[in-house]
Design an enzyme around this catalytic site. Structure first.
Site, PDB file in Angstrom:
ATOM      1  N   CYS A 122      -1.436 -14.088  26.544  1.00  0.00           N
ATOM      2  CA  CYS A 122      -0.497 -15.053  25.970  1.00  0.00           C
ATOM      3  C   CYS A 122       0.858 -14.914  26.641  1.00  0.00           C
ATOM      4  O   CYS A 122       1.433 -13.828  26.668  1.00  0.00           O
ATOM      5  CB  CYS A 122      -0.366 -14.787  24.475  1.00  0.00           C
ATOM      6  SG  CYS A 122       0.886 -15.800  23.694  1.00  0.00           S
ATOM      7  N   CYS A 148       1.769  -9.984  18.005  1.00  0.00           N
ATOM      8  CA  CYS A 148       0.937  -8.980  18.679  1.00  0.00           C
ATOM      9  C   CYS A 148       1.819  -7.846  19.175  1.00  0.00           C
ATOM     10  O   CYS A 148       2.911  -8.089  19.649  1.00  0.00           O
ATOM     11  CB  CYS A 148       0.278  -9.585  19.916  1.00  0.00           C
ATOM     12  SG  CYS A 148      -0.946 -10.821  19.551  1.00  0.00           S
ATOM     13  N   CYS A 176      -1.692 -20.021  19.865  1.00  0.00           N
ATOM     14  CA  CYS A 176      -1.737 -18.586  19.614  1.00  0.00           C
ATOM     15  C   CYS A 176      -3.125 -18.071  19.965  1.00  0.00           C
ATOM     16  O   CYS A 176      -4.126 -18.641  19.547  1.00  0.00           O
ATOM     17  CB  CYS A 176      -1.431 -18.309  18.143  1.00  0.00           C
ATOM     18  SG  CYS A 176      -1.813 -16.628  17.648  1.00  0.00           S
ATOM     19  N   GLN A 181     -10.108 -12.638   3.586  1.00  0.00           N
ATOM     20  CA  GLN A 181     -10.014 -11.836   4.800  1.00  0.00           C
ATOM     21  C   GLN A 181      -9.811 -12.740   6.009  1.00  0.00           C
ATOM     22  O   GLN A 181     -10.512 -13.742   6.145  1.00  0.00           O
ATOM     23  CB  GLN A 181     -11.299 -11.027   4.969  1.00  0.00           C
ATOM     24  CG  GLN A 181     -11.497  -9.993   3.881  1.00  0.00           C
ATOM     25  CD  GLN A 181     -10.622  -8.776   4.081  1.00  0.00           C
ATOM     26  OE1 GLN A 181      -9.967  -8.618   5.097  1.00  0.00           O
ATOM     27  NE2 GLN A 181     -10.612  -7.899   3.094  1.00  0.00           N
ATOM     28  N   TYR A 223      -9.380  -2.807  -6.956  1.00  0.00           N
ATOM     29  CA  TYR A 223      -8.556  -3.619  -6.048  1.00  0.00           C
ATOM     30  C   TYR A 223      -9.476  -4.666  -5.402  1.00  0.00           C
ATOM     31  O   TYR A 223      -9.562  -4.778  -4.178  1.00  0.00           O
ATOM     32  CB  TYR A 223      -7.915  -2.761  -4.942  1.00  0.00           C
ATOM     33  CG  TYR A 223      -7.180  -1.541  -5.428  1.00  0.00           C
ATOM     34  CD1 TYR A 223      -5.814  -1.606  -5.718  1.00  0.00           C
ATOM     35  CD2 TYR A 223      -7.832  -0.322  -5.587  1.00  0.00           C
ATOM     36  CE1 TYR A 223      -5.130  -0.475  -6.148  1.00  0.00           C
ATOM     37  CE2 TYR A 223      -7.157   0.804  -6.011  1.00  0.00           C
ATOM     38  CZ  TYR A 223      -5.812   0.729  -6.284  1.00  0.00           C
ATOM     39  OH  TYR A 223      -5.147   1.852  -6.699  1.00  0.00           O
ATOM     40  N   GLU A 260      -8.731  -6.180 -10.564  1.00  0.00           N
ATOM     41  CA  GLU A 260      -7.725  -6.728  -9.637  1.00  0.00           C
ATOM     42  C   GLU A 260      -6.509  -7.164 -10.455  1.00  0.00           C
ATOM     43  O   GLU A 260      -6.653  -7.688 -11.556  1.00  0.00           O
ATOM     44  CB  GLU A 260      -8.359  -7.902  -8.868  1.00  0.00           C
ATOM     45  CG  GLU A 260      -7.427  -8.890  -8.240  1.00  0.00           C
ATOM     46  CD  GLU A 260      -6.530  -8.322  -7.150  1.00  0.00           C
ATOM     47  OE1 GLU A 260      -7.002  -7.562  -6.297  1.00  0.00           O
ATOM     48  OE2 GLU A 260      -5.328  -8.641  -7.198  1.00  0.00           O
ATOM     49  N   ASP A 283     -10.315  -0.322  -2.509  1.00  0.00           N
ATOM     50  CA  ASP A 283      -9.775  -1.003  -1.318  1.00  0.00           C
ATOM     51  C   ASP A 283      -8.316  -1.346  -1.603  1.00  0.00           C
ATOM     52  O   ASP A 283      -7.957  -2.510  -1.746  1.00  0.00           O
ATOM     53  CB  ASP A 283     -10.603  -2.271  -1.035  1.00  0.00           C
ATOM     54  CG  ASP A 283     -10.131  -3.008   0.221  1.00  0.00           C
ATOM     55  OD1 ASP A 283      -9.299  -2.471   0.969  1.00  0.00           O
ATOM     56  OD2 ASP A 283     -10.610  -4.129   0.444  1.00  0.00           O
ATOM     57  N   CYS A 316      -6.445   0.188   4.577  1.00  0.00           N
ATOM     58  CA  CYS A 316      -5.753  -0.493   5.669  1.00  0.00           C
ATOM     59  C   CYS A 316      -4.562   0.343   6.139  1.00  0.00           C
ATOM     60  O   CYS A 316      -3.746  -0.129   6.925  1.00  0.00           O
ATOM     61  CB  CYS A 316      -5.313  -1.891   5.248  1.00  0.00           C
ATOM     62  SG  CYS A 316      -4.349  -1.900   3.744  1.00  0.00           S
TER      63      CYS A 316
END
Ligand code: SAH
Length: 456
Positions: free
Chosen positions: A74, A83, A162, A285, A314, A335, A384, A411
């Site tokens: 890019c 990025c 993108c 996601q 979660y 949740e 999660d 994550c």
């Protein structure tokens, strides 16, 4: 030795930080963070800020480029904040992510033997995102532009193409911007609070081929609505065109209200054999291909035979819960966001699962409450959590309930390591760790972990 501002130093970059900046040490052990460098570069840098044990440097010259340096695909990769790793080969990105998870488990978690499986990378590390939110504004000449924010700012780097998003985004943006120009629809101006168009949200169902366009507007009405619809509806797969009303002056992208403009207010997509209905406000996601691999790994770690009771904490819109429900006797999801739970219940119905039940609330409150008051049970607990990891009250309840297995999807490997340490100092053993790359070209990495109860 401590350096001073403006000192010139030579160093080799050996690691990368959270914003993708290179990190290296000078011969005498002083750590320097230098933007625009990658692992393996030998460079000359000028110190721009010096602290006692580390400092920040500006790249002056690459003395010997890294063997893993590549030309970013890019042309906007430098200024755009999306990025951080495009100048590093994808193979090296994966190695870097795997090492980061290992380092956190060693340094923060205190683990010495790490049962690490090889990181699961992408077959195609570009064009993987199914969702993009493009801010709309004007450039200095007053022309309408759209793209992404430059790193840590709100100035728009113009870019309709993108490389992380789907190629079809560009044509949609061209048509919306053209319509704005033709019918004098003004972009929103953050400084004055005037103008209509704030963001263009686009979602694409990778499995279904359905497109959603949602225009985030500072008002209640779209002018020249018919022409907007005409401009978009001949695109193959166009399924949902809506507006989202956001008249607040803050940075939050979406408001609460959706105005239907054309078609449905949602699109449908599948991950594996499970279907999901996704509205502009739903969390979903962003990389469905890797998500499938991530959830399949989580499901295999759960080792379900069909008679287990599983808690998915979660749970968001129930993505993992429904994956588990294919194999478990009963799945309970918890949740904090009520709208996500509504989606989870609808998705369970849509797929014909009658063995999944969902609760709204904080995981660290619902689980202890159900355990103390109702004496609930779990064979397997899946968590999660968001980046800050699990609340300690939740970890304490897991230790009391003693499920056979705990599957942790994370994550943020730093908070993951902290939480694993707590569970494994007590009744659990680390069995397997598998990083999964969901976000190629960025510094983020997901990790799935299996822990099992230590038998007395
Ligand atoms: N497992 C889901 C979503 C994980 S993201 C999926 O794969 O789609 C983390 C989720 O935790 C978010 O949906 C967030 O709203 C929720 N959350 C944050 N804090 C929470 C808490 N204390 N208790 C329960 N859920 C929480």
């Amino acid at each position: 030795m401590r350096y001073q501002k403006n000192d010139q130093v030579c160093l080799k970059i050996t690691d990368m930080g959270n914003d993708g900046e290179g990190i290296g040490r000078t011969k005498d052990g002083y750590t320097l963070f230098v933007k625009d460098t990658v692992i393996g570069d030998e460079i000359e840098a000028k110190v721009i800020k010096a602290k006692k044990n580390y400092g920040y440097g500006k790249l002056m010259k690459i003395l010997q480029p890294s063997a893993d340096r590549v030309e970013p695909l890019c042309p906007k990769a430098g200024p755009c904040g999306g990025c951080q790793l495009q100048a590093l080969s994808y193979k090296k990105q994966l190695e870097y992510k795997q090492n980061r998870v290992r380092n956190h488990l060693e340094r923060i978690g205190g683990f010495t033997e790490i049962p690490m499986e090889p990181i699961i990378g992408m077959e195609e590390p570009y064009h993987y995102r199914n969702k993009a939110q493009f801010p709309v504004g004007k450039n200095k000449e007053g022309r309408i532009i759209t793209g992404f924010y430059a790193g840590r700012t709100h100035s728009i780097v113009e870019n309709r193409k993108c490389y992380l998003g789907v190629p079809g985004n560009e044509e949609i943006l061209n048509r919306v911007i053209h319509w704005m120009e033709e019918f004098h629809v003004e972009p929103y101006d953050e400084k004055t609070g005037s103008g209509l168009m704030r963001h263009i949200l686009i979602r694409y169902g990778f499995a279904s081929g359905e497109w959603m366009v949602c225009l985030v507007i500072n008002g209640e009405k779209i002018p020249a609505k018919g022409q907007l619809i005409d401009a978009l509806t001949d695109l193959p797969g166009m399924t949902s065109i809506t507006a989202n009303v956001n008249t607040r002056r803050d940075n939050v992208i979406l408001g609460e209200r959706i105005l239907p403009l054309w078609g449905q207010t949602y699109i449908t997509d599948q991950i594996g054999d499970v279907s999901y209905q996704i509205s502009p406000l739903s969390f979903y996601q962003v990389n469905p291909l890797q998500t499938r691999k991530l959830y399949e790994k989580a499901l295999s770690y759960a080792q379900l035979q069909g008679n287990e009771t599983v808690w998915d904490l979660y749970c968001g819109i129930g993505t993992i819960s429904l994956f588990l429900a294919q194999k478990a006797k009963k799945v309970y999801g918890v949740e904090i966001v009520p709208a996500a739970i509504e989606d989870a219940r609808r998705n369970a119905r849509l797929n014909g699962f009658d063995n999944a039940e969902f609760f709204v609330g904080k995981a660290e409150e619902i689980l202890p409450q159900k355990y103390e008051e109702e004496g609930i049970y779990a064979d397997v607990i899946v968590v999660d959590p968001p980046r800050k990891g699990c609340d300690q009250a939740l970890l304490d309840t897991i230790l009391k309930m003693q499920p056979e297995r705990v599957v942790y999807v994370s994550c943020d490997s730093a908070t993951l390591a902290r939480d694993l340490k707590y569970l494994c100092e007590s009744a659990y053993r680390l069995e397997k760790v598998c990083p999964v790359d969901q976000f190629g070209m960025t510094v983020h990495v997901e990790t799935v972990v299996l822990m099992s109860k230590v038998k007395e």
